[in-house]
Design a protein around this motif. Structure first.
Motif, short mmCIF file in Angstrom:
data_model
loop_
_atom_site.label_atom_id
_atom_site.label_comp_id
_atom_site.label_asym_id
_atom_site.label_seq_id
_atom_site.Cartn_x
_atom_site.Cartn_y
_atom_site.Cartn_z
N ALA A 19 46.48 25.64 43.55
CA ALA A 19 46.76 26.98 43.02
C ALA A 19 45.48 27.80 42.99
O ALA A 19 45.50 28.99 43.29
CB ALA A 19 47.36 26.87 41.61
N GLN A 20 44.36 27.17 42.67
CA GLN A 20 43.09 27.90 42.64
C GLN A 20 42.68 28.34 44.04
O GLN A 20 42.16 29.42 44.22
CB GLN A 20 41.99 27.03 42.01
N VAL A 21 42.92 27.49 45.04
CA VAL A 21 42.57 27.83 46.41
C VAL A 21 43.44 28.98 46.91
O VAL A 21 42.97 29.89 47.56
CB VAL A 21 42.71 26.60 47.33
N LEU A 22 44.73 28.95 46.58
CA LEU A 22 45.64 29.98 47.05
C LEU A 22 45.35 31.33 46.42
O LEU A 22 45.58 32.36 47.02
CB LEU A 22 47.09 29.57 46.77
N ALA A 23 44.90 31.35 45.19
CA ALA A 23 44.62 32.60 44.49
C ALA A 23 43.19 33.02 44.79
O ALA A 23 42.29 32.82 44.00
CB ALA A 23 44.84 32.41 42.98
N SER A 24 42.99 33.62 45.98
CA SER A 24 41.63 33.92 46.40
C SER A 24 41.22 35.36 46.12
O SER A 24 40.13 35.76 46.49
CB SER A 24 41.46 33.60 47.88
N GLY A 25 42.09 36.15 45.52
CA GLY A 25 41.75 37.53 45.22
C GLY A 25 40.93 37.66 43.96
O GLY A 25 40.95 36.81 43.08
N ASN A 26 40.19 38.76 43.87
CA ASN A 26 39.37 39.05 42.71
C ASN A 26 40.05 40.17 41.92
O ASN A 26 40.22 41.28 42.43
CB ASN A 26 37.97 39.47 43.16
N ILE A 27 40.41 39.89 40.68
CA ILE A 27 41.17 40.84 39.86
C ILE A 27 40.39 42.12 39.62
O ILE A 27 40.94 43.23 39.76
CB ILE A 27 41.58 40.18 38.53
N GLU A 28 39.13 42.02 39.26
CA GLU A 28 38.34 43.23 38.97
C GLU A 28 38.15 44.09 40.22
O GLU A 28 38.27 45.31 40.16
CB GLU A 28 36.98 42.85 38.36
N ASN A 29 37.87 43.45 41.35
CA ASN A 29 37.77 44.20 42.60
C ASN A 29 39.11 44.84 42.94
O ASN A 29 39.18 45.96 43.43
CB ASN A 29 37.30 43.31 43.74
N GLY A 30 40.18 44.08 42.69
CA GLY A 30 41.53 44.59 42.96
C GLY A 30 41.86 45.82 42.15
O GLY A 30 42.50 46.75 42.65
N LYS A 31 41.42 45.86 40.91
CA LYS A 31 41.68 47.02 40.06
C LYS A 31 41.02 48.26 40.66
O LYS A 31 41.62 49.34 40.69
CB LYS A 31 41.17 46.77 38.64
N GLN A 32 39.81 48.12 41.13
CA GLN A 32 39.11 49.25 41.75
C GLN A 32 39.78 49.66 43.06
O GLN A 32 39.96 50.85 43.33
CB GLN A 32 37.65 48.90 42.00
N LYS A 33 40.16 48.68 43.87
CA LYS A 33 40.76 48.97 45.17
C LYS A 33 42.17 49.53 45.04
O LYS A 33 42.65 50.21 45.95
CB LYS A 33 40.78 47.70 46.03
N ALA A 34 42.84 49.27 43.92
CA ALA A 34 44.22 49.71 43.71
C ALA A 34 44.31 51.10 43.11
O ALA A 34 45.41 51.58 42.82
CB ALA A 34 44.95 48.70 42.83
N ALA A 35 43.20 51.79 42.93
CA ALA A 35 43.21 53.10 42.26
C ALA A 35 44.19 54.07 42.91
O ALA A 35 44.86 54.83 42.20
CB ALA A 35 41.80 53.69 42.23
N THR A 36 44.30 54.05 44.23
CA THR A 36 45.25 54.97 44.88
C THR A 36 46.70 54.56 44.65
O THR A 36 47.60 55.39 44.79
CB THR A 36 44.98 55.06 46.39
N CYS A 37 46.93 53.32 44.28
CA CYS A 37 48.29 52.83 44.01
C CYS A 37 48.82 53.35 42.67
O CYS A 37 50.03 53.41 42.46
CB CYS A 37 48.32 51.31 43.97
#
Length: 116
Positions: A19-37
């Motif tokens: 599960a740790q290997v599959l979850a390779s995204g970074n939540i904090e980076n994702g929050k910044q990248k999702a701003a347009t969403c």
């Protein structure tokens, strides 16, 4: 009995590690990248407009798959294709990690299914 407990413990460790290997995204980076969403899906992933899906609490793998499908044209939506066009694989992983980490406010489908 001891051998069975050892095998169960080993299996649990493998499942956790997978599960740790599959979850390779970074939540904090994702929050910044999702701003347009956020304009459509909400900063907390719980869109108040039923025409836009609520993303909070969705399965990570599902969000990754859907974003890739919009990007490569398997899903046909002009808005999402445009939004996904510049996303890298890591961007998609990060955005999916962010939205999947959020608590959902969806307790019923009432008003959230097209045609309601």
């Amino acid at each position: 009995m001891k051998r069975a407990l050892t095998l169960i413990s080993f299996g649990a460790m493998l499942a956790f590690a997978s599960a740790q290997v599959l979850a390779s995204g970074n939540i904090e980076n994702g929050k910044q990248k999702a701003a347009t969403c956020f304009a459509c899906h909400g900063a907390d992933g719980n869109s108040v407009d039923p025409q836009y899906p609520r993303l909070a609490g969705q399965y990570n793998a599902y969000l990754v798959q859907v974003l890739h499908e919009y990007k490569d044209g398997q899903r046909n939506n002009a808005i999402m294709k445009g939004m996904d066009a510049t996303l890298s694989d890591q961007d998609i992983e990060d955005i999916a990690a962010y939205f999947s980490s959020l608590p959902t406010k969806l307790d019923t489908l009432q008003g959230h299914i097209q045609g309601d």
